[in-house]
Design a protein around this motif. Structure first.
Motif, PDB file in Angstrom:
ATOM      1  N   VAL A   1       0.833  -1.200   0.000  1.00  0.00           N
ATOM      2  CA  VAL A   1       0.000   0.000   0.000  1.00  0.00           C
ATOM      3  C   VAL A   1       0.866   1.247   0.000  1.00  0.00           C
ATOM      4  O   VAL A   1       1.965   1.268   0.551  1.00  0.00           O
ATOM      5  CB  VAL A   1      -0.963   0.044   1.215  1.00  0.00           C
ATOM      6  N   VAL A   2       0.331   2.292  -0.622  1.00  0.00           N
ATOM      7  CA  VAL A   2       0.978   3.608  -0.630  1.00  0.00           C
ATOM      8  C   VAL A   2      -0.117   4.656  -0.483  1.00  0.00           C
ATOM      9  O   VAL A   2      -1.059   4.673  -1.274  1.00  0.00           O
ATOM     10  CB  VAL A   2       1.768   3.861  -1.932  1.00  0.00           C
ATOM     11  N   TYR A   3      -0.008   5.493   0.550  1.00  0.00           N
ATOM     12  CA  TYR A   3      -0.944   6.611   0.702  1.00  0.00           C
ATOM     13  C   TYR A   3      -0.222   7.747   1.404  1.00  0.00           C
ATOM     14  O   TYR A   3       0.867   7.579   1.973  1.00  0.00           O
ATOM     15  CB  TYR A   3      -2.221   6.202   1.433  1.00  0.00           C
TER      16      TYR A   3
ATOM     17  N   GLU B   1       9.898   7.118   3.605  1.00  0.00           N
ATOM     18  CA  GLU B   1      10.658   5.881   3.772  1.00  0.00           C
ATOM     19  C   GLU B   1       9.756   4.653   3.653  1.00  0.00           C
ATOM     20  O   GLU B   1      10.114   3.661   3.008  1.00  0.00           O
ATOM     21  CB  GLU B   1      11.367   5.875   5.126  1.00  0.00           C
ATOM     22  N   VAL B   2       8.582   4.713   4.281  1.00  0.00           N
ATOM     23  CA  VAL B   2       7.666   3.575   4.215  1.00  0.00           C
ATOM     24  C   VAL B   2       7.101   3.432   2.802  1.00  0.00           C
ATOM     25  O   VAL B   2       6.960   2.320   2.287  1.00  0.00           O
ATOM     26  CB  VAL B   2       6.535   3.732   5.248  1.00  0.00           C
TER      27      VAL B   2
ATOM     28  N   ASN C   1       8.879   4.438  11.572  1.00  0.00           N
ATOM     29  CA  ASN C   1       8.905   3.972  10.186  1.00  0.00           C
ATOM     30  C   ASN C   1       9.059   2.458  10.117  1.00  0.00           C
ATOM     31  O   ASN C   1       8.372   1.778   9.351  1.00  0.00           O
ATOM     32  CB  ASN C   1      10.045   4.644   9.421  1.00  0.00           C
ATOM     33  N   ASP C   2       9.989   1.922  10.916  1.00  0.00           N
ATOM     34  CA  ASP C   2      10.225   0.479  10.895  1.00  0.00           C
ATOM     35  C   ASP C   2       8.982  -0.277  11.355  1.00  0.00           C
ATOM     36  O   ASP C   2       8.627  -1.315  10.786  1.00  0.00           O
ATOM     37  CB  ASP C   2      11.417   0.124  11.790  1.00  0.00           C
TER      38      ASP C   2
ATOM     39  N   VAL D   1       4.236  -3.587  10.202  1.00  0.00           N
ATOM     40  CA  VAL D   1       2.790  -3.848  10.241  1.00  0.00           C
ATOM     41  C   VAL D   1       2.277  -4.174   8.841  1.00  0.00           C
ATOM     42  O   VAL D   1       1.567  -5.169   8.628  1.00  0.00           O
ATOM     43  CB  VAL D   1       2.029  -2.635  10.812  1.00  0.00           C
ATOM     44  N   LEU D   2       2.641  -3.345   7.880  1.00  0.00           N
ATOM     45  CA  LEU D   2       2.159  -3.555   6.516  1.00  0.00           C
ATOM     46  C   LEU D   2       2.716  -4.851   5.921  1.00  0.00           C
ATOM     47  O   LEU D   2       2.014  -5.582   5.216  1.00  0.00           O
ATOM     48  CB  LEU D   2       2.538  -2.362   5.641  1.00  0.00           C
TER      49      LEU D   2
END
Length: 814
Positions: free
Chosen positions: A502-504, A510-511, A765-766, A771-772
């Motif tokens: 996912v990207v939002y 970084e995530v 971030n980590d 989680v993702l």
């Protein structure tokens, strides 16, 4: 199981009645049906008896939810409003007594609260602060004094403090001081705002209409009109009328001060024609809006950038759709130059610009809103657009994504960068829509423009049929337009065994990059994203599938426009990975004909080609000096009223609502200079996250000489058990750390603990990425299946999945 349940119903009933009689436990009539079903699942085939321990366990299973409700009721009556339902249900799950009293329930809750509070921070005070923050962010609730005391006592218990009462008093005293300070700040702010508004109103009430100008100057009506046209006579205020005309008003003090110059003006007109008007010296008095406008000079904005205007600049405008290679050509020219500058819209893209230049053997430094990387001896800099250096000439500069000129929040930053970049050769990259406005800016700057238009390297086609969700394939990107929609779609696909990235927008750069790399490596089959993928990420997408054709743009929910469909859909068909890009729509969302029409539409015609501008620190200081005020609120009020006419032919004032809101809130903070207030007004905060209120608290600590500690990460549960609310909480905390680090670069003495802030940012971030990643690698055996997917034999589906090192392209400020 459903088919043989009736056969077990009688044995379960027999077993339940026998267990009740044997244990003597009371079972309510309303409980019997659910209890019978639980026992039916526990009975072995053919059995009609369960032992007492199993019966107790079944009864406890039945009663856990009501116990949780009892605990919530007890804690609320005790003022423990910070106890969550998850806490209560976790405590209820530990009970093995089917008939616990209230004391037993509360005893089960205590270890749960101790563990939760210890997870919230490294100290009792940090735990209290983080719980209060979570409660305020989640519900907007501020703990009353008695409620805060219950939290402090629980934290003292969790951390085994020797004197819980003393700690509670310390927390209460600190809260009282904070509340008093907040009230004092608000009262002072109201008083100062009232004073500034009153001063402005007093000045406005003594203005006179044009009819009185000839009498005050002892001149004719025609002379007065001529001198206004020559800008010798300042129009103090222009009031729009219903018929579209303007009513001009004048400051009589300004006019009387100009009387000694009237004869010289007449002489100039008679002997030498109309001269170039000069700003009059009006002496020490209240300054009118016209003079403020002259000082701010936003109607001559290009002239502010003296270094750029002193250079003989040449602009190359490179336009083309996504995947046309715009940045590659410009980066090659930048790498060959002895000195250069690469400006990007996002921190992520600034990093990618730097990596691309470094890969070409060019040492490059970095400057973004929240970080600096200084490479000794480097003569190249990659930066976000807002960080454009204006005073050091370079040979070549790149400004990417020039279509952002029309963005209501950040467009003024592109105006400033294009006008002010001190480069002899300036490459401007963007979608074709930006061409008219870039031409206009170049005209205002007096710079020649060469135009280069590139075509896509691979074809982009619109699909004829919508896509069913079960027919999504590897290398597909599913596009939604809110975080909630993205996570809902993610949960749906995960529940059917699909591997998802996912990207939002709420995710850190970084995530976002990590998720993009998982997708590119084939560790995720499908990417679900918002329009955050429209800029910057290198993605091996074969097909873009729109899960929505409407979006909320901050003001209204509307259809996607052609530029948005092209920008997002253009991410499909990465050159060298897929032969073509496909753009489609999810079944039930809309018609493929809409996608066809948007992809075929010509560049949008802009209604207003005037670039957006806003004041900078120098302009703010100059206006403040003219009106004799150190109030940022007062300065911005006058700037909004005076510096740029609505019908100015060349420029329009950018949206400054957030800066104005921050300035308004900061009025009550004593001890900050005007320049410091302006820095705070530019800080990237999210007011939906109470960002302005938090910013005022930090500013008050700064003004009082106290170090401002960085926000903590709070409780981060094991990634595999994280709920969506905990993910959202972590994203908000990351935003706060971004704002804190932004301020730390500008006020290092007041924000000194950068090392811990960096550690906290990395930890968040980590954790978010974990989680993702954890939740998107569940096996098919654990989850229900989707209907079988139809087989497609498109050769592009079998293209190799290769790792890509991100290729260079480097809402509020970055």
């Amino acid at each position: 199981m459903t088919s043989d349940l009736p056969a077990r119903a009688a044995p379960a009933l027999i077993a339940m009645d026998a267990a009740i009689a044997a244990t003597g436990l009371n079972v309510e009539t309303r409980e019997r049906q659910k209890l019978e079903r639980i026992i039916a699942r526990l009975l072995q085939p053919g059995a009609e008896h369960i032992d007492a321990d199993t019966f107790r366990t079944a009864l406890c299973t039945l009663r856990r939810k009501p116990w949780g409700s009892r605990l919530m009721d007890m804690t609320r009556r005790a003022g423990q409003v910070w106890v969550t339902r998850a806490d209560a249900e976790s405590a209820a799950s530990t009970l093995d007594d089917p008939e616990p009293d209230d004391a037993r329930l509360l005893a089960a809750l205590r270890p749960v609260l101790r563990a939760r509070l210890r997870d919230q921070g490294d100290s009792a005070r940090a735990a209290v602060d983080n719980v209060r923050t979570d409660l305020f962010d989640g519900t907007g609730r501020i703990l009353a004094a008695a409620e805060l005391r219950t939290l402090a006592l629980a934290a003292a218990d969790a951390f085994d403090l020797p004197d819980a009462d003393a700690f509670a008093r310390e927390v209460e005293d600190a809260d009282t001081r904070t509340r008093n300070r907040r009230e004092e700040i608000e009262q002072t702010a109201r008083a100062r705002r009232k004073e500034e508004v009153q001063r402005l109103r007093e000045w406005e009430t003594q203005l006179v209409p044009f009819a009185e100008v000839p009498g005050l100057l002892r001149c004719s009506h025609r002379e007065a009109l001529r001198w206004i046209a020559e800008k010798r006579l300042p129009v103090a205020r222009r009031v729009p009328q219903r018929d579209g005309q303007e009513r001009w008003e004048f400051d009589p003090a300004e006019l009387i001060a100009l009387r000694p110059q009237v004869q010289a003006w007449r002489h100039d007109h008679t002997e030498r024609g109309t001269p170039t008007p000069l700003a009059p010296d009006l002496g020490d008095r209240r300054v009118g809006n016209a003079v403020i406008a002259q000082v701010a000079a936003l109607d001559r904005y290009a002239a502010h950038f003296t270094t750029a205007r002193a250079l003989k600049r040449r602009i190359t405008l490179v336009t083309g759709p996504t995947n046309s290679g715009k940045s590659h050509t410009a980066l090659d020219a930048l790498a060959r130059a002895e000195s250069g500058l690469a400006l990007a819209p996002l921190r992520l893209l600034a990093h990618e610009f730097r990596e691309s230049l470094t890969a070409r053997g060019v040492p490059t430094s970095l400057a973004t809103g929240e970080e600096r990387i200084d490479v000794p001896g480097s003569r190249h800099l990659a930066a976000t657009v807002e960080m454009c250096p204006l005073n050091n000439p370079v040979d070549v500069a790149i400004i990417d994504e020039a279509q952002m000129l029309t963005d209501p929040d950040r467009g003024a930053a592109w105006t400033a960068a294009i006008m002010g970049a001190p480069a002899r050769h300036l490459f401007i990259l963007g979608a074709p829509d930006c061409i008219p406005m870039v031409r206009r800016i170049a005209e205002l700057c007096g710079d020649p423009v060469d135009e280069v238009h590139l075509e896509r390297k691979s074809p982009l086609v619109a699909a004829d049929m919508p896509v069913r969700i079960q027919d999504l394939q590897p290398h597909d990107a599913l596009i939604a337009f809110s975080r909630r929609e993205v996570l809902d779609l993610r949960a749906l696909l995960l529940a059917h065994g699909r591997r998802v990235a996912v990207v939002y927008g709420a995710l850190s750069p970084e995530v976002r990059r990590a998720e993009a790399q998982r997708f590119n490596r084939g560790e995720a089959d499908i990417l679900i994203a918002t329009d955050a993928i429209g800029m910057g990420l290198n993605l091996t997408i074969r097909r873009v599938v729109f899960a929505a054709l409407r979006k909320f743009d901050g003001t209204q929910t509307r259809d996607l426009n052609a530029q948005e469909v092209k920008q997002i859909g253009g991410r499909a068909g990465r050159f060298g990975k897929h032969e073509k890009g496909i753009v489609s729509v999810l079944e039930g969302v809309g018609s493929p004909s809409f996608i066809h029409a948007m992809l075929a539409a010509p560049p949008a015609q802009l209604d207003d080609l005037r670039p957006q501008v806003q004041p900078d620190a120098d302009i703010v200081q100059a206006v403040a000096a003219e009106i004799g005020s150190d109030s940022l609120f007062g300065v911005l009020v006058r700037i909004r009223r005076a510096v740029l006419r609505r019908d100015d032919p060349n420029y329009r004032l950018a949206n400054m609502e957030q800066a104005f809101a921050i300035a308004t809130a900061l009025e009550g903070v004593e001890g900050l200079t005007l320049a410091q207030r302006w820095v705070y007004a530019m800080c990237p905060v999210d007011d939906r996250d109470n960002g302005i209120q938090r910013l005022v608290g930090w500013a008050a600590d700064h003004a009082a000489g106290h170090a401002v500690p960085p926000p903590g990460t709070g409780r981060l549960p094991p990634a595999e058990r994280a709920e969506r609310s905990e993910l959202e909480r972590a994203e908000k905390r990351h935003k706060r750390l971004v704002a804190w680090r932004w301020l730390a670069l500008r006020f290092p003495d007041a924000y000194p603990d950068r090392e811990n802030a960096e550690i906290a940012t990395t930890r968040l971030n980590d954790w978010i990425e974990e989680v993702l990643r954890q939740q998107s690698t569940r096996t098919r055996a654990e989850l229900p299946q989707m209907p079988p997917r139809r087989r497609h034999h498109d050769r592009t589906d079998r293209s190799p999945r290769a790792d890509e090192r991100p290729r260079g392209r480097p809402r509020r400020r970055k």
